[in-house]
Design a protein around this motif. Structure first.
Motif, PDB file in Angstrom:
ATOM      1  N   PRO A 183     -36.293  56.286 -94.496  1.00 11.51           N
ATOM      2  CA  PRO A 183     -35.233  55.733 -94.746  1.00 11.51           C
ATOM      3  C   PRO A 183     -34.568  56.215 -96.262  1.00 11.51           C
ATOM      4  O   PRO A 183     -35.557  56.223 -97.153  1.00 11.51           O
ATOM      5  CB  PRO A 183     -35.467  54.259 -94.741  1.00 11.51           C
ATOM      6  CG  PRO A 183     -36.897  54.117 -95.204  1.00 11.51           C
ATOM      7  CD  PRO A 183     -37.405  55.534 -94.513  1.00 11.51           C
ATOM      8  N   ASP A 184     -33.473  56.136 -96.372  1.00  9.59           N
ATOM      9  CA  ASP A 184     -32.686  56.152 -97.788  1.00  9.59           C
ATOM     10  C   ASP A 184     -32.283  55.029 -98.208  1.00  9.59           C
ATOM     11  O   ASP A 184     -32.294  54.702 -99.542  1.00  9.59           O
ATOM     12  CB  ASP A 184     -31.616  57.243 -97.602  1.00  9.59           C
ATOM     13  CG  ASP A 184     -31.778  58.707 -97.039  1.00  9.59           C
ATOM     14  OD1 ASP A 184     -32.594  59.434 -97.730  1.00  9.59           O
ATOM     15  OD2 ASP A 184     -31.179  59.014 -96.009  1.00  9.59           O
ATOM     16  N   VAL A 185     -32.054  53.946 -97.493  1.00 12.52           N
ATOM     17  CA  VAL A 185     -31.747  52.782 -97.590  1.00 12.52           C
ATOM     18  C   VAL A 185     -32.230  51.840 -96.758  1.00 12.52           C
ATOM     19  O   VAL A 185     -32.513  52.015 -95.582  1.00 12.52           O
ATOM     20  CB  VAL A 185     -30.116  52.657 -97.453  1.00 12.52           C
ATOM     21  CG1 VAL A 185     -29.742  51.275 -98.195  1.00 12.52           C
ATOM     22  CG2 VAL A 185     -29.427  53.681 -98.353  1.00 12.52           C
ATOM     23  N   VAL A 186     -32.844  50.667 -97.290  1.00 15.15           N
ATOM     24  CA  VAL A 186     -33.365  49.615 -96.780  1.00 15.15           C
ATOM     25  C   VAL A 186     -32.571  48.258 -96.841  1.00 15.15           C
ATOM     26  O   VAL A 186     -32.519  47.991 -98.089  1.00 15.15           O
ATOM     27  CB  VAL A 186     -34.918  49.194 -96.794  1.00 15.15           C
ATOM     28  CG1 VAL A 186     -35.308  48.243 -96.192  1.00 15.15           C
ATOM     29  CG2 VAL A 186     -35.704  50.675 -96.509  1.00 15.15           C
ATOM     30  N   ILE A 187     -32.382  47.521 -95.678  1.00 18.23           N
ATOM     31  CA  ILE A 187     -31.678  46.281 -95.991  1.00 18.23           C
ATOM     32  C   ILE A 187     -32.154  45.447 -95.203  1.00 18.23           C
ATOM     33  O   ILE A 187     -32.972  45.489 -94.150  1.00 18.23           O
ATOM     34  CB  ILE A 187     -30.000  46.457 -95.677  1.00 18.23           C
ATOM     35  CG1 ILE A 187     -29.780  46.751 -94.022  1.00 18.23           C
ATOM     36  CG2 ILE A 187     -29.441  47.633 -96.238  1.00 18.23           C
ATOM     37  CD1 ILE A 187     -28.575  46.640 -93.548  1.00 18.23           C
ATOM     38  N   ALA A 188     -31.770  43.934 -95.478  1.00 16.01           N
ATOM     39  CA  ALA A 188     -32.417  42.714 -94.721  1.00 16.01           C
ATOM     40  C   ALA A 188     -31.534  41.483 -95.253  1.00 16.01           C
ATOM     41  O   ALA A 188     -30.809  41.591 -96.186  1.00 16.01           O
ATOM     42  CB  ALA A 188     -33.894  42.573 -95.292  1.00 16.01           C
TER      43      ALA A 188
ATOM     44  N   CYS B 121     -44.550  54.884 -99.297  1.00 19.97           N
ATOM     45  CA  CYS B 121     -44.121  55.898 -98.238  1.00 19.97           C
ATOM     46  C   CYS B 121     -43.941  57.472 -98.947  1.00 19.97           C
ATOM     47  O   CYS B 121     -44.075  58.283 -98.324  1.00 19.97           O
ATOM     48  CB  CYS B 121     -43.127  55.498 -97.163  1.00 19.97           C
ATOM     49  SG  CYS B 121     -43.403  54.304 -95.986  1.00 19.97           S
ATOM     50  N   ARG B 122     -43.419  57.181-100.145  1.00 21.62           N
ATOM     51  CA  ARG B 122     -42.638  58.483-100.695  1.00 21.62           C
ATOM     52  C   ARG B 122     -43.105  58.740-102.137  1.00 21.62           C
ATOM     53  O   ARG B 122     -42.457  58.553-103.186  1.00 21.62           O
ATOM     54  CB  ARG B 122     -41.113  58.199-100.729  1.00 21.62           C
ATOM     55  CG  ARG B 122     -40.431  58.276 -99.355  1.00 21.62           C
ATOM     56  CD  ARG B 122     -39.057  58.383 -99.568  1.00 21.62           C
ATOM     57  NE  ARG B 122     -38.307  58.615 -98.427  1.00 21.62           N
ATOM     58  CZ  ARG B 122     -36.892  58.720 -98.207  1.00 21.62           C
ATOM     59  NH1 ARG B 122     -36.330  59.064 -99.067  1.00 21.62           N
ATOM     60  NH2 ARG B 122     -36.381  59.075 -96.959  1.00 21.62           N
ATOM     61  N   GLU B 123     -44.664  58.851-102.297  1.00 27.09           N
ATOM     62  CA  GLU B 123     -45.292  59.058-103.644  1.00 27.09           C
ATOM     63  C   GLU B 123     -44.635  60.303-104.205  1.00 27.09           C
ATOM     64  O   GLU B 123     -44.281  60.238-105.485  1.00 27.09           O
ATOM     65  CB  GLU B 123     -46.627  59.246-103.434  1.00 27.09           C
ATOM     66  CG  GLU B 123     -47.393  57.927-102.836  1.00 27.09           C
ATOM     67  CD  GLU B 123     -48.966  58.082-102.584  1.00 27.09           C
ATOM     68  OE1 GLU B 123     -49.246  59.388-102.722  1.00 27.09           O
ATOM     69  OE2 GLU B 123     -49.528  57.098-102.321  1.00 27.09           O
ATOM     70  N   HIS B 124     -44.104  61.238-103.494  1.00 25.14           N
ATOM     71  CA  HIS B 124     -43.792  62.544-104.217  1.00 25.14           C
ATOM     72  C   HIS B 124     -42.266  62.470-103.956  1.00 25.14           C
ATOM     73  O   HIS B 124     -41.537  63.724-104.053  1.00 25.14           O
ATOM     74  CB  HIS B 124     -44.292  63.515-103.471  1.00 25.14           C
ATOM     75  CG  HIS B 124     -45.899  63.760-103.695  1.00 25.14           C
ATOM     76  ND1 HIS B 124     -46.537  63.558-104.759  1.00 25.14           N
ATOM     77  CD2 HIS B 124     -46.809  63.552-102.655  1.00 25.14           C
ATOM     78  CE1 HIS B 124     -47.567  63.419-104.839  1.00 25.14           C
ATOM     79  NE2 HIS B 124     -47.831  63.419-103.287  1.00 25.14           N
ATOM     80  N   GLN B 125     -41.494  61.528-103.557  1.00 29.36           N
ATOM     81  CA  GLN B 125     -40.123  61.544-103.236  1.00 29.36           C
ATOM     82  C   GLN B 125     -39.491  60.323-103.837  1.00 29.36           C
ATOM     83  O   GLN B 125     -40.125  59.186-104.309  1.00 29.36           O
ATOM     84  CB  GLN B 125     -39.690  61.650-101.736  1.00 29.36           C
ATOM     85  CG  GLN B 125     -40.219  62.869-101.102  1.00 29.36           C
ATOM     86  CD  GLN B 125     -40.017  63.062 -99.669  1.00 29.36           C
ATOM     87  OE1 GLN B 125     -38.759  62.855 -99.123  1.00 29.36           O
ATOM     88  NE2 GLN B 125     -41.009  63.179 -98.936  1.00 29.36           N
ATOM     89  N   ARG B 126     -38.076  60.298-103.827  1.00 27.98           N
ATOM     90  CA  ARG B 126     -37.463  59.233-104.315  1.00 27.98           C
ATOM     91  C   ARG B 126     -37.606  57.879-103.472  1.00 27.98           C
ATOM     92  O   ARG B 126     -37.379  58.083-102.070  1.00 27.98           O
ATOM     93  CB  ARG B 126     -35.824  59.533-104.678  1.00 27.98           C
ATOM     94  CG  ARG B 126     -35.199  58.209-105.156  1.00 27.98           C
ATOM     95  CD  ARG B 126     -33.958  58.792-105.262  1.00 27.98           C
ATOM     96  NE  ARG B 126     -32.935  57.523-105.816  1.00 27.98           N
ATOM     97  CZ  ARG B 126     -31.526  57.534-105.784  1.00 27.98           C
ATOM     98  NH1 ARG B 126     -30.944  58.725-105.700  1.00 27.98           N
ATOM     99  NH2 ARG B 126     -31.049  56.579-106.336  1.00 27.98           N
ATOM    100  N   ALA B 127     -37.833  56.890-103.832  1.00 29.05           N
ATOM    101  CA  ALA B 127     -38.282  55.559-103.124  1.00 29.05           C
ATOM    102  C   ALA B 127     -36.837  55.040-102.532  1.00 29.05           C
ATOM    103  O   ALA B 127     -35.623  55.416-103.113  1.00 29.05           O
ATOM    104  CB  ALA B 127     -38.816  54.592-103.693  1.00 29.05           C
ATOM    105  N   PRO B 128     -36.649  54.494-101.380  1.00 28.60           N
ATOM    106  CA  PRO B 128     -35.443  53.966-100.735  1.00 28.60           C
ATOM    107  C   PRO B 128     -34.743  53.179-101.553  1.00 28.60           C
ATOM    108  O   PRO B 128     -35.491  52.235-102.173  1.00 28.60           O
ATOM    109  CB  PRO B 128     -35.969  53.568 -99.241  1.00 28.60           C
ATOM    110  CG  PRO B 128     -37.210  53.337 -99.600  1.00 28.60           C
ATOM    111  CD  PRO B 128     -37.763  54.195-100.195  1.00 28.60           C
ATOM    112  N   GLU B 129     -33.516  52.922-101.639  1.00 27.63           N
ATOM    113  CA  GLU B 129     -32.881  51.803-102.255  1.00 27.63           C
ATOM    114  C   GLU B 129     -32.803  50.451-101.155  1.00 27.63           C
ATOM    115  O   GLU B 129     -32.861  50.790-100.122  1.00 27.63           O
ATOM    116  CB  GLU B 129     -31.251  52.316-102.396  1.00 27.63           C
ATOM    117  CG  GLU B 129     -31.212  53.178-103.281  1.00 27.63           C
ATOM    118  CD  GLU B 129     -29.408  53.569-103.262  1.00 27.63           C
ATOM    119  OE1 GLU B 129     -28.582  53.046-102.955  1.00 27.63           O
ATOM    120  OE2 GLU B 129     -29.201  54.756-103.787  1.00 27.63           O
ATOM    121  N   VAL B 130     -33.202  49.715-101.843  1.00 26.69           N
ATOM    122  CA  VAL B 130     -33.246  48.168-101.165  1.00 26.69           C
ATOM    123  C   VAL B 130     -32.285  47.109-101.573  1.00 26.69           C
ATOM    124  O   VAL B 130     -32.069  47.038-102.520  1.00 26.69           O
ATOM    125  CB  VAL B 130     -34.707  47.771-101.211  1.00 26.69           C
ATOM    126  CG1 VAL B 130     -34.914  46.526-100.244  1.00 26.69           C
ATOM    127  CG2 VAL B 130     -35.816  48.852-100.659  1.00 26.69           C
TER     128      VAL B 130
END
Length: 296
Positions: free
Chosen positions: A207-212, A235-244
């Motif tokens: 995911p790039d974005v996570v919503i709830a 999940c993304r230790e070497h990448q940008r984390a998703p926006e939440v």
């Protein structure tokens, strides 16, 4: 846009404006002309222009139409990108079949409204929704914000069954459907139990974005949600984390305080999104709602 096409759009917008301000019967609106315009035009602003001419018109902001009329109009409008005439299936009971997920809650409306006003947060991105419930927020985003892919998720079998039905009712195709419309987002309905899901399972969603929305209803749910957010951060230790983005109704200040406290313990920072002034969806005026933007 060609001059004749521009003129046609103006006539369409004026027709919607006049009918809405006069509270005309919904069947009198030029829905077929709108569907034809959406099929023939790649203009993503048309539906937002209609919102500006109707529910967000200065007259309606100052003197709102009835809640029932506005809700029926928006329900009809949100179906139109797919050209289907459908309804959202949900329970009339707050708790049904042992779950609260079969009904649309106020924060889901609030988050859908925010998404429509902030489409860039979702356009051409993969969105994972935690605790999708009846699916209204996700359907609004799929229709209005043009995500690349959308993953509805929940853990209750009845909720998942209803979600799949609502996706199909709204003219969207599930990912495995080989006849899927290539202009629509890739849509998945996934079973996701927050207490047992793994980093590997979450990573597969990419995911790039996570919503709830409206998932902070008890301490146990808060602890489970923070646990999922911890795993998403891994999940993304070497990448940008998703926006939440987490939307909720402030029913119990202690519950909200527990959520922000647990976020701090997990090393997750947050800031509140500015409250938007203009409502698109009808919900109780007195409710205090908020959207937190989390940094994993």
């Amino acid at each position: 846009m060609a001059p004749e096409e521009d003129a046609g759009t103006e006539l369409l917008l004026r027709s919607f404006e006049r009918r809405f301000l006069a509270a005309r019967a919904l069947r009198s609106f030029p829905w077929q002309s709108l569907e034809a315009k959406l099929r023939d035009s790649s203009d993503p602003e048309l539906l937002r222009d209609i919102l500006q001419k109707t529910v967000k018109h200065p007259v309606c902001v100052k003197h709102p139409p009835s809640v029932k009329y506005a809700r029926c109009f928006l329900s009809e409008l949100i179906k139109k990108p797919s050209g289907g005439s459908v309804t959202l299936s949900e329970s009339t009971a707050i708790i049904s079949h042992g779950t609260t997920g079969l009904v649309t809650w106020d924060a889901a409306l609030y988050l859908a409204e925010w998404a429509i006003e902030n489409p860039a947060a979702f356009t051409d991105r993969t969105v994972l929704e935690l605790g999708s419930g009846a699916g209204l927020t996700g359907l609004a985003i799929c229709k209005m914000c043009r995500p690349r892919a959308y993953i509805f998720s929940d853990c209750h079998s009845r909720v998942l069954e209803q979600l799949r039905g609502n996706v199909l009712l709204n003219g969207l195709s599930l990912e495995a459907d080989i006849t899927a419309n290539l202009d629509s987002p890739r849509v998945t309905v996934a079973q996701l139990d927050w207490d047992v899901t793994t980093v590997r399972q979450l990573s597969a969603f990419q995911p790039d974005v996570v919503i709830a929305a409206d998932v902070l209803y008890c301490p146990e749910a808060i602890m489970s949600l923070v646990g999922v957010l911890r795993r998403l951060a891994a999940c993304r230790e070497h990448q940008r984390a998703p926006e939440v983005y987490v939307a909720f109704t402030v029913r119990n200040p202690d519950t909200c305080q527990l959520f922000t406290t647990e976020l701090g313990r997990a090393g997750i920072t947050w800031e509140a999104e500015p409250r938007h002034d203009q409502k698109l969806f009808p919900y109780e005026e007195h409710l205090e709602m908020a959207i937190l933007n989390l940094t994993l």
